[in-house]
Scaffold this motif. Structure first.
Motif, short mmCIF file in Angstrom:
data_model
loop_
_atom_site.label_atom_id
_atom_site.label_comp_id
_atom_site.label_asym_id
_atom_site.label_seq_id
_atom_site.Cartn_x
_atom_site.Cartn_y
_atom_site.Cartn_z
N GLY A 1 -36.97 -58.95 38.29
CA GLY A 1 -38.37 -59.18 38.64
C GLY A 1 -39.21 -59.46 37.41
O GLY A 1 -38.87 -60.30 36.59
N ASN A 2 -40.31 -58.74 37.29
CA ASN A 2 -41.20 -58.93 36.13
C ASN A 2 -41.29 -57.65 35.29
O ASN A 2 -42.35 -57.31 34.77
CB ASN A 2 -42.60 -59.36 36.60
CG ASN A 2 -43.27 -58.31 37.46
OD1 ASN A 2 -42.62 -57.41 37.97
ND2 ASN A 2 -44.57 -58.44 37.65
N LEU A 3 -40.16 -56.95 35.14
CA LEU A 3 -40.13 -55.74 34.30
C LEU A 3 -40.08 -56.14 32.83
O LEU A 3 -39.09 -55.94 32.13
CB LEU A 3 -38.91 -54.89 34.67
CG LEU A 3 -38.91 -54.25 36.06
CD1 LEU A 3 -37.59 -53.55 36.33
CD2 LEU A 3 -40.07 -53.25 36.19
N ASN A 4 -41.21 -56.68 32.36
CA ASN A 4 -41.20 -57.29 31.02
C ASN A 4 -42.18 -56.66 30.05
O ASN A 4 -42.49 -57.24 29.02
CB ASN A 4 -41.49 -58.79 31.13
CG ASN A 4 -42.87 -59.08 31.72
OD1 ASN A 4 -43.69 -58.19 31.91
ND2 ASN A 4 -43.13 -60.35 32.01
N ASN A 5 -42.65 -55.43 30.38
CA ASN A 5 -43.65 -54.80 29.49
C ASN A 5 -43.08 -53.56 28.81
O ASN A 5 -41.87 -53.37 28.73
CB ASN A 5 -44.92 -54.47 30.29
CG ASN A 5 -44.66 -53.44 31.39
OD1 ASN A 5 -43.57 -52.89 31.52
ND2 ASN A 5 -45.67 -53.18 32.20
N HIS A 6 -43.97 -52.72 28.30
CA HIS A 6 -43.56 -51.56 27.51
C HIS A 6 -42.80 -50.52 28.32
O HIS A 6 -42.15 -49.64 27.76
CB HIS A 6 -44.79 -50.91 26.86
CG HIS A 6 -45.80 -50.40 27.85
ND1 HIS A 6 -46.51 -51.23 28.69
CD2 HIS A 6 -46.22 -49.14 28.13
CE1 HIS A 6 -47.31 -50.52 29.45
NE2 HIS A 6 -47.15 -49.24 29.13
N ILE A 7 -42.88 -50.62 29.65
CA ILE A 7 -42.07 -49.77 30.53
C ILE A 7 -40.86 -50.55 31.03
O ILE A 7 -39.73 -50.06 31.03
CB ILE A 7 -42.90 -49.25 31.72
CG1 ILE A 7 -44.05 -48.36 31.22
CG2 ILE A 7 -42.02 -48.48 32.70
CD1 ILE A 7 -45.01 -47.93 32.32
N GLY A 8 -41.09 -51.78 31.45
CA GLY A 8 -40.03 -52.59 32.05
C GLY A 8 -38.90 -52.91 31.10
O GLY A 8 -37.72 -52.89 31.50
N VAL A 9 -39.21 -53.23 29.84
CA VAL A 9 -38.14 -53.56 28.89
C VAL A 9 -37.23 -52.35 28.64
O VAL A 9 -36.00 -52.49 28.68
CB VAL A 9 -38.73 -54.12 27.58
CG1 VAL A 9 -37.66 -54.21 26.49
CG2 VAL A 9 -39.33 -55.51 27.83
N PRO A 10 -37.77 -51.16 28.39
CA PRO A 10 -36.87 -49.99 28.26
C PRO A 10 -36.02 -49.76 29.50
O PRO A 10 -34.82 -49.45 29.40
CB PRO A 10 -37.85 -48.83 28.02
CG PRO A 10 -39.02 -49.47 27.37
CD PRO A 10 -39.17 -50.80 28.03
N LEU A 11 -36.61 -49.90 30.69
CA LEU A 11 -35.85 -49.70 31.92
C LEU A 11 -34.74 -50.74 32.04
O LEU A 11 -33.63 -50.44 32.51
CB LEU A 11 -36.77 -49.76 33.14
CG LEU A 11 -37.76 -48.60 33.30
CD1 LEU A 11 -38.68 -48.85 34.48
CD2 LEU A 11 -37.01 -47.28 33.47
N THR A 12 -35.04 -51.96 31.63
CA THR A 12 -34.03 -53.02 31.66
C THR A 12 -32.86 -52.68 30.75
O THR A 12 -31.69 -52.77 31.13
CB THR A 12 -34.65 -54.36 31.25
OG1 THR A 12 -35.66 -54.73 32.20
CG2 THR A 12 -33.60 -55.46 31.19
#
Length: 433
Positions: free
Chosen positions: A123-134
């Motif tokens: 999806g759009n998990l591309n921020n300061h939370i999304g990148v770590p989760l990725t």
């Protein structure tokens, strides 16, 4: 608990969770905080739903050994992801840019998966939370990863690079978006260029749209030594050309060291997507994927999430492109509809958000650009566009007003461009088309 100790628990569980509605059994639950929520309050619920441990940063919730008390949950999540990344001995391709990040990421995944077990940002998990989760979703079986990085302020890309440690990277383009946060177009270039800064520092590989003057300038300023160029001119390593758009794109491409030309029929519309396709081809070719598999990956990719998505209704062909919008993507969408082969064309544009003090002049510019395209009807929706109204087009303050107008005067047998910022809720208009 140290990061190393927490990492051992992560290795035991194999995954993390942040949403009590979707708890993964035996995961580590991270109780993140936001402006309107405090997940510390739901840590017990997460454990009851199957999480093995809960990371919290308020002592009153850490009532037994299943809770891991830290100073700050978000920083702990980021530190854990950074530590995990350093254990992964795989290429990671970082992607940022004003437009086309997600489509390019998905195209790269489609091509790289032809040969490698690949993981890409969901999806759009591309921020300061999304990148770590990725990063924390990447297990030992993965051979390559594609990480999307978004930003609306300076130093965000630099911060994400420090976590993801990309070995390769590309900027799709730079344009006028999030100007409230970046301050100016120069601010956009500086912020996106933080990826180039990291690649330069780490002696990484850059994939460059070699015909984009802004990206070329940004690369030359940094003197990156390992660069693979793609584009339309013969100076590029991967050279592409549009064969036709009706409205799906058919393109041809070749490498600079061979005369063999490869033709690809895609499931994408939008001439602006040609360079995204060429980026995926360039990456695939660099990593040794053969031409047939590259073409198979590109041909098999179908866009979703209302990003340049072709939808056939009972009466029309709709280019649904209302996931996001800014000045650059508006201009690209208008350039595309101008060259598409269609008997009747209808253009429906909605307000662009986060333009700050430049909002008035940029909406005026888009109006002028849209009116220069030959179309059966041109419709503008939203307060910002309504302020630009003139008798050459239709203007409506709200999406509901526009929907009612489309019901009163139906559009039929047309190719329709729907383009707006997500907040305009343009999916409502699909019901009238």
């Amino acid at each position: 608990m140290t990061t190393e100790q927490l990492y051992q628990r992560y290795r035991e569980s194999g995954t993390v969770s942040t949403d009590t509605r979707n708890i993964i059994p035996n995961s580590i639950f991270f109780a993140l905080k936001g402006e309107r929520f405090n997940a510390n309050e739901f840590a017990a619920q997460a454990l009851e739903s199957g999480a093995k441990w809960a990371v919290v940063d308020e002592a009153k919730y850490a009532v037994d050994e299943r809770y891991i008390l830290v100073a700050d949950v978000l920083s702990t999540l980021q530190d854990l992801a950074r530590y995990h990344r350093r254990q992964l001995n795989i290429p990671i391709i970082g992607i940022t840019g004003t437009n086309g990040k997600t489509t390019t990421k998905e195209l790269l995944y489609a091509v790289l998966s032809q040969r490698f077990k690949t993981y890409a940002t969901k999806g759009n998990l591309n921020n300061h939370i999304g990148v770590p989760l990725t990063l924390l979703s990447i297990d030992d079986s993965i051979e390559m990863a594609v990480i999307e990085m978004g930003a609306n302020h300076q130093q965000e890309i630099a911060f994400l690079c420090d976590i993801a440690l990309p070995t390769h990277g590309l900027i799709t383009n730079v344009g006028k978006a999030h100007l409230e946060g970046f301050g100016s177009f120069d601010g956009v270039k500086k912020a996106k260029g933080e990826l180039y800064d990291f690649l330069k520092m780490q002696d990484g590989v850059l994939f460059l749209q070699g015909d984009n003057e802004y990206l070329r300038e940004m690369e030359m300023q940094r003197g990156i030594s390992k660069t693979v160029r793609y584009g339309f001119s013969s100076e590029n390593d991967i050279v592409g050309r549009l064969e036709y758009a009706n409205p799906l794109l058919c393109i041809s491409w070749k490498t600079d060291d061979t005369k063999d030309v490869h033709v690809v029929q895609t499931q994408l519309t939008g001439t602006y997507n040609i360079e995204n396709i060429l980026a995926a081809i360039a990456v695939g070719h660099f990593f040794g994927i053969d031409d047939i598999r590259i073409n198979h990956g590109v041909e098999g990719y179908t866009p979703t999430n209302n990003r340049s998505q072709i939808t056939k209704t009972v009466h029309n062909t709709v280019i649904a492109d209302y996931y996001n919008a800014n000045v650059s993507s508006m201009e690209a969408a208008l350039a595309n509809i101008a060259v598409i082969e269609a008997v009747y064309k209808v253009i429906i544009l909605g307000d662009m958000f986060e333009l700050g003090e430049d909002a008035w002049i940029e909406h005026r510019r888009v109006v002028d650009r849209a009116l220069a395209v030959e179309a059966k009807r041109t419709i503008f929706v939203g307060e910002a566009f309504y302020a630009q109204r003139n008798p050459k087009a239709e203007f409506y303050k709200t999406t509901d007003d526009a929907k009612e107008a489309l019901r009163e005067r139906p559009v039929v047998d047309s190719t329709v461009l729907l383009k707006a910022s997500r907040g305009m809720a343009f999916e409502k208009l699909m019901e009238a088309l």
